[in-house]
Design a protein around this motif. Structure first.
Motif, mmCIF file in Angstrom:
data_model
loop_
_atom_site.group_PDB
_atom_site.id
_atom_site.type_symbol
_atom_site.label_atom_id
_atom_site.label_comp_id
_atom_site.label_asym_id
_atom_site.label_seq_id
_atom_site.Cartn_x
_atom_site.Cartn_y
_atom_site.Cartn_z
ATOM 1 N N ALA A 32 0.818 -1.217 0.000
ATOM 2 C CA ALA A 32 0.000 0.000 0.000
ATOM 3 C C ALA A 32 0.847 1.261 0.000
ATOM 4 N N ALA A 33 2.108 1.133 0.389
ATOM 5 C CA ALA A 33 2.993 2.301 0.450
ATOM 6 C C ALA A 33 3.594 2.654 -0.915
ATOM 7 N N GLN A 34 3.437 1.779 -1.909
ATOM 8 C CA GLN A 34 4.004 2.071 -3.229
ATOM 9 C C GLN A 34 3.248 3.226 -3.874
ATOM 10 N N ALA A 35 4.007 4.205 -4.367
ATOM 11 C CA ALA A 35 3.409 5.396 -4.974
ATOM 12 C C ALA A 35 3.036 5.135 -6.430
ATOM 13 N N ALA A 36 2.308 6.069 -7.007
ATOM 14 C CA ALA A 36 1.850 5.928 -8.396
ATOM 15 C C ALA A 36 3.009 5.843 -9.377
ATOM 16 N N ASP A 37 4.165 6.439 -9.020
ATOM 17 C CA ASP A 37 5.316 6.398 -9.924
ATOM 18 C C ASP A 37 6.092 5.096 -9.840
ATOM 19 N N GLY A 38 5.671 4.189 -8.964
ATOM 20 C CA GLY A 38 6.330 2.890 -8.835
ATOM 21 C C GLY A 38 7.363 2.830 -7.735
ATOM 22 N N GLY A 39 7.773 3.991 -7.232
ATOM 23 C CA GLY A 39 8.736 4.023 -6.154
ATOM 24 C C GLY A 39 8.058 4.047 -4.798
ATOM 25 N N PHE A 40 8.872 4.163 -3.752
ATOM 26 C CA PHE A 40 8.347 4.226 -2.386
ATOM 27 C C PHE A 40 8.906 5.470 -1.713
ATOM 28 N N PRO A 41 8.059 6.242 -1.057
ATOM 29 C CA PRO A 41 8.514 7.439 -0.342
ATOM 30 C C PRO A 41 8.706 7.163 1.143
ATOM 31 N N GLY A 42 9.293 8.153 1.826
ATOM 32 C CA GLY A 42 9.329 8.123 3.274
ATOM 33 C C GLY A 42 8.007 8.656 3.801
ATOM 34 N N ARG A 43 8.014 9.234 4.958
ATOM 35 C CA ARG A 43 6.768 9.729 5.549
ATOM 36 C C ARG A 43 6.285 11.005 4.888
ATOM 37 N N ARG A 44 7.186 11.679 4.212
ATOM 38 C CA ARG A 44 6.791 12.896 3.484
ATOM 39 C C ARG A 44 7.658 12.990 2.232
ATOM 40 N N GLY A 45 7.175 13.741 1.273
ATOM 41 C CA GLY A 45 7.945 13.931 0.054
ATOM 42 C C GLY A 45 7.698 12.853 -0.984
ATOM 43 N N ALA A 46 8.455 12.941 -2.063
ATOM 44 C CA ALA A 46 8.289 12.034 -3.198
ATOM 45 C C ALA A 46 9.069 10.735 -2.998
ATOM 46 N N SER A 47 8.807 9.795 -3.883
ATOM 47 C CA SER A 47 9.552 8.540 -3.881
ATOM 48 C C SER A 47 11.027 8.803 -4.124
ATOM 49 N N ASP A 48 11.884 7.978 -3.554
ATOM 50 C CA ASP A 48 13.308 8.068 -3.860
ATOM 51 C C ASP A 48 13.934 6.682 -3.782
ATOM 52 N N ALA A 49 15.164 6.590 -4.246
ATOM 53 C CA ALA A 49 15.835 5.299 -4.314
ATOM 54 C C ALA A 49 16.113 4.728 -2.931
ATOM 55 N N TYR A 50 16.356 5.602 -1.962
ATOM 56 C CA TYR A 50 16.681 5.170 -0.596
ATOM 57 C C TYR A 50 15.518 4.402 0.021
ATOM 58 N N TYR A 51 14.348 5.021 0.076
ATOM 59 C CA TYR A 51 13.198 4.353 0.682
ATOM 60 C C TYR A 51 12.700 3.189 -0.165
ATOM 61 N N THR A 52 12.860 3.294 -1.468
ATOM 62 C CA THR A 52 12.462 2.194 -2.341
ATOM 63 C C THR A 52 13.275 0.944 -2.036
ATOM 64 N N ASN A 53 14.556 1.114 -1.746
ATOM 65 C CA ASN A 53 15.392 -0.033 -1.402
ATOM 66 C C ASN A 53 14.929 -0.695 -0.111
ATOM 67 N N PHE A 54 14.594 0.116 0.891
ATOM 68 C CA PHE A 54 14.118 -0.469 2.147
ATOM 69 C C PHE A 54 12.798 -1.200 1.943
ATOM 70 N N ALA A 55 11.928 -0.656 1.103
ATOM 71 C CA ALA A 55 10.657 -1.317 0.836
ATOM 72 C C ALA A 55 10.877 -2.672 0.172
ATOM 73 N N LEU A 56 11.775 -2.723 -0.802
ATOM 74 C CA LEU A 56 12.049 -3.986 -1.482
ATOM 75 C C LEU A 56 12.672 -5.006 -0.539
ATOM 76 N N ARG A 57 13.578 -4.551 0.310
ATOM 77 C CA ARG A 57 14.220 -5.472 1.258
ATOM 78 C C ARG A 57 13.204 -5.993 2.271
ATOM 79 N N ALA A 58 12.301 -5.125 2.698
ATOM 80 C CA ALA A 58 11.264 -5.561 3.630
ATOM 81 C C ALA A 58 10.300 -6.534 2.958
ATOM 82 N N LEU A 59 9.938 -6.247 1.717
ATOM 83 C CA LEU A 59 9.052 -7.150 0.982
ATOM 84 C C LEU A 59 9.689 -8.520 0.790
ATOM 85 N N ALA A 60 10.999 -8.533 0.598
ATOM 86 C CA ALA A 60 11.695 -9.809 0.424
ATOM 87 C C ALA A 60 11.623 -10.654 1.691
#
Length: 309
Positions: A32-60
């Protein structure tokens, strides 16, 4: 096997013993945290590579990302390749690319027409400091213990030879203080849990952790556990946090001494930070969850399963 690959497998083995319902609710939170652009954001702001990596690692750890999540994430990250990323964002992107290839068969760099090793070498070269370590930004004057660890682990992960490893080891060894811990920057006097864990990662990666340093680190990290059961970021902070708890346990496990802390108390601390609808808070002082702390929460529980099992 690279340091990061070994850590990933260790966590995956522990996560395999976690209750299915626990993993399912966190997988739903992450999806549910995945944004429309396909990335993952932190608690505020746009998606970025940093939070996207944590989301993928958590999903794994919770459940491998499904095809739709993986494809959308890859599209977002391919777009990030064309941006002037910070060092931590770029290294997060590399980690995500390797994880996507392993879990979903997506060759991110290949699809973008990039040679992975050449790109990694070129980008990380921008952040090599004069002392042999790696800096946070190109304008930084002192190398960072954390960024040095990330750079070394990132290069090892993609099979890229690391230039002058002895200089890198020397930089890290000079960061150890009398209390046994390590500091993030050379001028600092007070050790921290997270730079200590990063230093352990570098020294173990190069086979340079001696018995004396190891014993001192174990004593320092054991002293960071407080009455909450978690680990503090440093001795001047009274409260524990989930990031320090995870990194401290990783370092203690790397050193073969996870029992140096009260593992049952650490488990109670981590479990108390889990939200009923999924996600983890950063500490008792926190009132919300995000993808980064959710990785630390799942990672901590997985690590506890691997050392207690």
């Amino acid at each position: 096997m690279s340091y990061l690959s070994h850590l990933t497998l260790r966590l995956a083995a522990g996560a395999g013993r976690l209750p299915k319902e626990l993993k399912s609710r966190h997988a739903r939170f992450l999806a549910a945290a995945q944004a429309a652009d396909g990335g993952f954001p932190g608690r505020r702001g746009a998606s970025d590579a940093y939070y996207t990596n944590f989301a993928l690692r958590a999903l794994a750890l919770a459940s491998l990302p499904d095809e739709s999540i993986a494809k959308r994430t890859a599209e977002f990250l391919r777009g990030q390749l064309d941006l002037p990323l910070t060092s931590v964002d770029f290294m997060s992107l590399v980690s995500s690319a390797v994880l996507l290839e392993l879990t979903a068969g997506i060759d991110l760099f290949g699809q973008a027409g990039r040679d992975r090793q050449a790109t990694v070498g070129q980008q990380l070269g921008r952040f090599r400091g004069e002392d042999g370590g790696y800096v946070k930004t190109e304008k930084s004057h002192s190398s960072s213990t954390y960024h040095t660890f990330l750079a070394a682990a990132c290069q090892e992960l993609v099979g890229l030879p690391i230039d002058e490893p002895a200089r890198m080891v020397d930089v890290i060894r000079q960061r150890q203080r009398d209390d046994g811990g390590f500091v993030e920057l050379a001028p600092l006097k007070h050790s921290g849990t997270n730079p200590t864990a990063a230093a352990v990662g570098v020294l173990r990666l190069f086979g340079a952790m001696d018995e004396s340093s190891s014993s001192s680190v174990v004593r320092f990290l054991a002293g960071m556990q407080n009455v909450e059961g978690g680990l503090r970021a440093n001795s001047r902070i009274p409260v524990a946090d989930l990031l320090s708890t995870f990194t401290g346990m990783v370092a203690l496990t790397d050193l073969g001494c996870p029992e140096a802390i009260d593992l049952a108390a650490a488990r109670r601390y981590v479990e108390a930070l889990e939200l009923a609808d999924g996600g983890f808070r950063g500490g008792i002082w926190d009132d919300a969850a995000d993808v980064e702390y959710t990785f630390y929460g799942l990672g901590s529980l997985a690590l506890l399963e691997s050392v207690e099992g």
